[in-house]
Design a protein around this motif. Sequence first.
Motif, mmCIF file in Angstrom:
data_model
loop_
_atom_site.group_PDB
_atom_site.id
_atom_site.type_symbol
_atom_site.label_atom_id
_atom_site.label_comp_id
_atom_site.label_asym_id
_atom_site.label_seq_id
_atom_site.Cartn_x
_atom_site.Cartn_y
_atom_site.Cartn_z
ATOM 1 N N ARG A 94 0.957 -1.365 -0.043
ATOM 2 C CA ARG A 94 -0.046 0.102 0.067
ATOM 3 C C ARG A 94 0.832 1.155 -0.024
ATOM 4 N N GLU A 95 1.977 1.297 0.723
ATOM 5 C CA GLU A 95 2.749 2.320 0.905
ATOM 6 C C GLU A 95 3.356 2.769 -0.348
ATOM 7 N N LEU A 96 4.260 1.620 -0.999
ATOM 8 C CA LEU A 96 4.817 1.587 -2.436
ATOM 9 C C LEU A 96 3.745 2.276 -3.350
ATOM 10 N N LYS A 97 2.580 1.781 -3.491
ATOM 11 C CA LYS A 97 1.480 2.351 -4.318
ATOM 12 C C LYS A 97 1.361 3.763 -4.234
ATOM 13 N N GLN A 98 1.073 4.258 -2.791
ATOM 14 C CA GLN A 98 0.917 5.667 -2.779
ATOM 15 C C GLN A 98 2.249 6.238 -3.032
ATOM 16 N N ARG A 99 3.452 5.923 -3.172
ATOM 17 C CA ARG A 99 4.318 6.684 -3.433
ATOM 18 C C ARG A 99 4.827 6.378 -4.975
ATOM 19 N N ASN A 100 3.813 5.787 -5.648
ATOM 20 C CA ASN A 100 4.077 5.369 -7.069
ATOM 21 C C ASN A 100 5.422 4.815 -7.582
ATOM 22 N N ILE A 101 5.678 3.663 -6.706
ATOM 23 C CA ILE A 101 6.719 2.854 -7.033
ATOM 24 C C ILE A 101 6.045 1.473 -7.193
ATOM 25 N N LYS A 102 6.668 1.143 -8.426
ATOM 26 C CA LYS A 102 6.400 -0.440 -8.933
ATOM 27 C C LYS A 102 7.352 -1.322 -9.093
ATOM 28 N N ILE A 103 7.416 -2.526 -8.766
ATOM 29 C CA ILE A 103 8.343 -3.592 -9.077
ATOM 30 C C ILE A 103 7.879 -4.370 -10.058
ATOM 31 N N VAL A 104 8.657 -4.624 -11.032
ATOM 32 C CA VAL A 104 8.000 -5.494 -12.165
ATOM 33 C C VAL A 104 8.729 -6.849 -12.485
ATOM 34 N N ASN A 105 9.944 -7.090 -12.356
ATOM 35 C CA ASN A 105 10.203 -8.456 -12.575
ATOM 36 C C ASN A 105 11.733 -8.507 -11.933
ATOM 37 N N GLU A 106 11.870 -10.054 -12.007
ATOM 38 C CA GLU A 106 13.244 -10.230 -11.420
ATOM 39 C C GLU A 106 14.374 -10.850 -12.434
ATOM 40 N N GLU A 107 15.335 -10.691 -12.656
ATOM 41 C CA GLU A 107 16.254 -11.373 -13.349
ATOM 42 C C GLU A 107 17.644 -11.964 -12.508
ATOM 43 N N GLN A 108 18.495 -12.755 -12.898
ATOM 44 C CA GLN A 108 19.635 -13.150 -12.178
ATOM 45 C C GLN A 108 20.796 -13.203 -13.178
ATOM 46 N N ALA A 109 21.748 -12.649 -12.683
ATOM 47 C CA ALA A 109 23.141 -12.748 -13.424
ATOM 48 C C ALA A 109 24.076 -12.863 -12.337
ATOM 49 N N ASP A 110 24.860 -14.087 -12.606
ATOM 50 C CA ASP A 110 25.852 -14.313 -11.606
ATOM 51 C C ASP A 110 25.316 -14.619 -10.436
ATOM 52 N N LEU A 111 25.746 -14.151 -9.219
ATOM 53 C CA LEU A 111 25.270 -14.353 -7.845
ATOM 54 C C LEU A 111 24.249 -13.324 -7.344
ATOM 55 N N VAL A 112 23.989 -12.235 -8.367
ATOM 56 C CA VAL A 112 23.110 -11.193 -7.956
ATOM 57 C C VAL A 112 21.915 -11.287 -8.647
ATOM 58 N N VAL A 113 20.751 -11.085 -7.683
ATOM 59 C CA VAL A 113 19.425 -11.069 -8.377
ATOM 60 C C VAL A 113 18.958 -9.677 -8.591
ATOM 61 N N TYR A 114 18.583 -9.182 -9.702
ATOM 62 C CA TYR A 114 18.009 -7.821 -9.886
ATOM 63 C C TYR A 114 16.853 -7.713 -10.042
ATOM 64 N N TYR A 115 15.995 -6.804 -9.613
ATOM 65 C CA TYR A 115 14.906 -6.358 -9.770
ATOM 66 C C TYR A 115 14.597 -5.126 -10.382
ATOM 67 N N ARG A 116 13.679 -4.966 -11.339
ATOM 68 C CA ARG A 116 13.421 -3.834 -12.199
ATOM 69 C C ARG A 116 12.190 -3.089 -11.284
ATOM 70 N N TYR A 117 12.539 -1.527 -11.420
ATOM 71 C CA TYR A 117 11.138 -0.922 -10.602
ATOM 72 C C TYR A 117 11.061 0.500 -11.216
ATOM 73 N N TYR A 118 10.083 0.938 -10.944
ATOM 74 C CA TYR A 118 9.543 2.207 -11.690
ATOM 75 C C TYR A 118 9.412 3.105 -10.449
ATOM 76 N N CYS A 119 9.925 4.407 -10.492
ATOM 77 C CA CYS A 119 9.883 5.246 -9.259
ATOM 78 C C CYS A 119 9.561 6.432 -9.841
ATOM 79 N N ARG A 120 8.048 6.772 -9.995
ATOM 80 C CA ARG A 120 7.590 8.299 -10.246
ATOM 81 C C ARG A 120 8.124 8.366 -11.714
ATOM 82 N N GLY A 121 8.071 7.473 -12.606
ATOM 83 C CA GLY A 121 8.335 7.666 -14.022
ATOM 84 C C GLY A 121 9.605 7.154 -14.255
ATOM 85 N N TYR A 122 10.627 6.992 -13.520
ATOM 86 C CA TYR A 122 12.144 6.610 -13.791
ATOM 87 C C TYR A 122 12.013 5.005 -13.631
#
Length: 160
Positions: A94-122
């Motif tokens: 609920r808080e992330l939605k109010q702040r207009n932050i959205k997490i989209v997907n996950e990708e894994q490269a080597d030992l790091v898990v990356y998550y793509r997110y949109y924060c107020r248009g970026y």
Amino acid sequence: MSKLDENERWKSKMLLTEHAERYDDQHHPHESKIITTEELTMLRDYILLPHMMTMVQKSLADVEYSTNILKRSYYMAGRYVLDSITKDLYRLRRELKQRNIKIVNEEQADLVVYYRYYCRGYEERFGMTRDVMRSEISLRLTKYTAELGALLKEHSREAK
């Protein structure tokens, strides 16, 4: 209307961009385009909580089929922790939605898990190593267990 509005000399004065930005940041902190440290922490928790839920659910399933005599106590404690995680995840969504932050997907490269997110248009990427995820999950589960322990101590004091 202030005294300055009536004074003609102030109409020709310029406002520096950095002063305007500082004013906006102080009076409208959630409208900035850059993600804050607090919001990064919220992102991290949003990513970790579903993993924690899965772990606790698996543990509950193991306890349910065990023959341990304290099985019911373990199950109730696990349910309390799972409910706490669920409530925190709901609040966080609920808080992330109010702040207009959205997490989209996950990708894994080597030992790091990356998550793509949109924060107020970026659009940005947030990455965590598996080791960091494990240690953070351990810390959070310890916190939930400590909350349960404090609740049980409080209840036992009231019962006496």
